[in-house]
Scaffold this active site. Structure first.
Site, PDB file in Angstrom:
ATOM      1  N   ILE A   1      -8.224   1.724   2.688  1.00 34.20           N
ATOM      2  CA  ILE A   1      -6.720   1.515   2.407  1.00 34.20           C
ATOM      3  C   ILE A   1      -6.408  -0.018   2.315  1.00 34.20           C
ATOM      4  O   ILE A   1      -7.262  -0.684   3.177  1.00 34.20           O
ATOM      5  CB  ILE A   1      -6.313   1.844   4.280  1.00 34.20           C
ATOM      6  CG1 ILE A   1      -6.610   3.532   3.986  1.00 34.20           C
ATOM      7  CG2 ILE A   1      -4.385   1.550   4.149  1.00 34.20           C
ATOM      8  CD1 ILE A   1      -6.176   3.786   5.675  1.00 34.20           C
ATOM      9  N   LEU A   2      -4.977  -0.042   1.754  1.00 32.88           N
ATOM     10  CA  LEU A   2      -5.180  -2.079   1.772  1.00 32.88           C
ATOM     11  C   LEU A   2      -3.966  -1.936   2.388  1.00 32.88           C
ATOM     12  O   LEU A   2      -3.407  -1.006   2.689  1.00 32.88           O
ATOM     13  CB  LEU A   2      -4.631  -1.700  -0.149  1.00 32.88           C
ATOM     14  CG  LEU A   2      -5.296  -1.269  -0.782  1.00 32.88           C
ATOM     15  CD1 LEU A   2      -4.654  -0.736  -2.793  1.00 32.88           C
ATOM     16  CD2 LEU A   2      -6.869  -2.676  -1.201  1.00 32.88           C
TER      17      LEU A   2
ATOM     18  N   ASN B   1     -11.916  11.721 -10.987  1.00 30.55           N
ATOM     19  CA  ASN B   1     -10.930  11.269 -11.716  1.00 30.55           C
ATOM     20  C   ASN B   1     -10.967  10.138 -12.892  1.00 30.55           C
ATOM     21  O   ASN B   1     -10.458  10.206 -13.653  1.00 30.55           O
ATOM     22  CB  ASN B   1     -10.153  11.322 -10.343  1.00 30.55           C
ATOM     23  CG  ASN B   1      -9.574  12.030  -9.867  1.00 30.55           C
ATOM     24  OD1 ASN B   1      -8.574  13.057 -10.477  1.00 30.55           O
ATOM     25  ND2 ASN B   1     -10.261  12.848  -8.324  1.00 30.55           N
TER      26      ASN B   1
ATOM     27  N   HIS C   1      -4.514  11.865  -4.612  1.00 30.35           N
ATOM     28  CA  HIS C   1      -4.760  12.652  -3.185  1.00 30.35           C
ATOM     29  C   HIS C   1      -4.796  13.755  -3.006  1.00 30.35           C
ATOM     30  O   HIS C   1      -3.930  14.352  -3.523  1.00 30.35           O
ATOM     31  CB  HIS C   1      -3.863  12.055  -2.009  1.00 30.35           C
ATOM     32  CG  HIS C   1      -4.025  12.676  -0.148  1.00 30.35           C
ATOM     33  ND1 HIS C   1      -4.508  11.794   0.424  1.00 30.35           N
ATOM     34  CD2 HIS C   1      -3.238  13.890  -0.159  1.00 30.35           C
ATOM     35  CE1 HIS C   1      -5.071  12.466   1.459  1.00 30.35           C
ATOM     36  NE2 HIS C   1      -4.021  13.774   1.005  1.00 30.35           N
TER      37      HIS C   1
ATOM     38  N   MET D   1     -11.234   4.610  -0.894  1.00 34.13           N
ATOM     39  CA  MET D   1     -11.479   4.896  -0.150  1.00 34.13           C
ATOM     40  C   MET D   1     -11.355   3.769   0.919  1.00 34.13           C
ATOM     41  O   MET D   1     -12.132   3.523   2.143  1.00 34.13           O
ATOM     42  CB  MET D   1     -12.971   5.454   0.804  1.00 34.13           C
ATOM     43  CG  MET D   1     -13.225   6.703  -0.302  1.00 34.13           C
ATOM     44  SD  MET D   1     -11.802   8.276  -0.436  1.00 34.13           S
ATOM     45  CE  MET D   1     -12.642   9.867  -1.692  1.00 34.13           C
TER      46      MET D   1
ATOM     47  N   GLU E   1      -8.125  22.100 -11.212  1.00 31.60           N
ATOM     48  CA  GLU E   1      -5.941  22.399 -11.916  1.00 31.60           C
ATOM     49  C   GLU E   1      -5.665  21.870 -11.475  1.00 31.60           C
ATOM     50  O   GLU E   1      -4.493  21.913 -12.101  1.00 31.60           O
ATOM     51  CB  GLU E   1      -6.480  23.774 -11.083  1.00 31.60           C
ATOM     52  CG  GLU E   1      -7.263  25.377 -11.154  1.00 31.60           C
ATOM     53  CD  GLU E   1      -6.447  26.414 -10.624  1.00 31.60           C
ATOM     54  OE1 GLU E   1      -6.195  25.754  -9.800  1.00 31.60           O
ATOM     55  OE2 GLU E   1      -7.921  27.105 -10.582  1.00 31.60           O
TER      56      GLU E   1
END
Ligand code: GAR
Length: 212
Positions: free
Chosen positions: A99-100, A20, A116, A97, A185
């Protein structure tokens, strides 16, 4: 004479392969992202291949590993310092990966976006990340899945949705084949698009920006 607006300073947070991130780098090169500029890539994993992708593109990198800090608060303090040093205005979570905390996300309200690999609100929240998301989608038997880009708040995968794209599930899909297709996609398309959308809003509205 019209004043040239400087691009919004972007940090991309990563943990792994960084496909990404690559989509964002390519979109910046091709002009899809024009209101923002990736100024730093931060990884919590020193082994992440994403760091190499950033180096290849001439982007500054930084490793902030959770293991080196006694608490989440200290880890996030270091993160904030790094972001402030770079004058970061938009944070993009691209396969990050961790969590904030709510303390962190409230500092950057409407300025953190995440990709996500499902159509939120399906298969999301704590415990749903990477391949696990696709395993869950296949075992439930959904016929359509996809990806979502959303703002990040104190609820894991709970912030407002910016863009979504659907992808059909095939009868012979494995979690791996589905993951690849959802990336190709959906994720690699909508993450750069959302990044440009939000950067444009920030650059037009400046300091007082609140996303509406
Ligand atoms: C991507 O599929 C991303 O959507 C997912 O991890 C993968 C990272 O791949 N993120 C999450 O599951 C976060 N909840 P990449 O490192 O190649 O971009």
């Amino acid at each position: 004479m019209s004043e040239k607006i400087s691009p919004v300073s972007i940090a991309v947070l990563v943990s792994g392969g960084g496909t990404n991130l690559q989509a964002l780098i390519d979109a910046q090169k091709s002009g899809i992202i024009k209101h923002g500029k990736i100024n730093i890539v931060i990884s919590n994993n020193p082994e992440a291949y994403a760091l190499k992708r950033a180096e290849n593109a001439g982007i500054d990198t930084c490793v902030i590993s959770g293991k080196e800090y006694k608490s989440k608060a200290e880890f996030e303090k270091r993160l904030v310092e790094t972001l402030e040093n770079k004058g970061v205005e938009l944070i993009v979570l691209a396969g990050f990966m961790r969590i904030l905390s709510g303390d962190f996300t409230s500092i950057y309200k409407d300025r953190i976006i995440n990709v996500h690999p499902s159509l939120i609100p399906s298969f999301c929240g704590e415990g749903f990340y990477g391949l696990r998301v696709h395993e869950a989608a296949l075992s439930y038997g959904v016929k359509v899945t996809g990806a979502t880009v959303h703002f990040v708040n104190e609820i894991p995968d709970g912030g407002r949705i910016i863009l979504q794209r659907a992808v059909n599930v095939r009868d012979n899909d494995t979690p791996e084949t589905l993951q690849q297709r959802v990336m190709r996609e959906a994720e690699w398309q909508i993450l750069p698009e959302a990044c440009e959308l939000v950067s444009k809003k920030i650059s037009m509205m400046g300091e007082g920006y609140e996303y509406i």
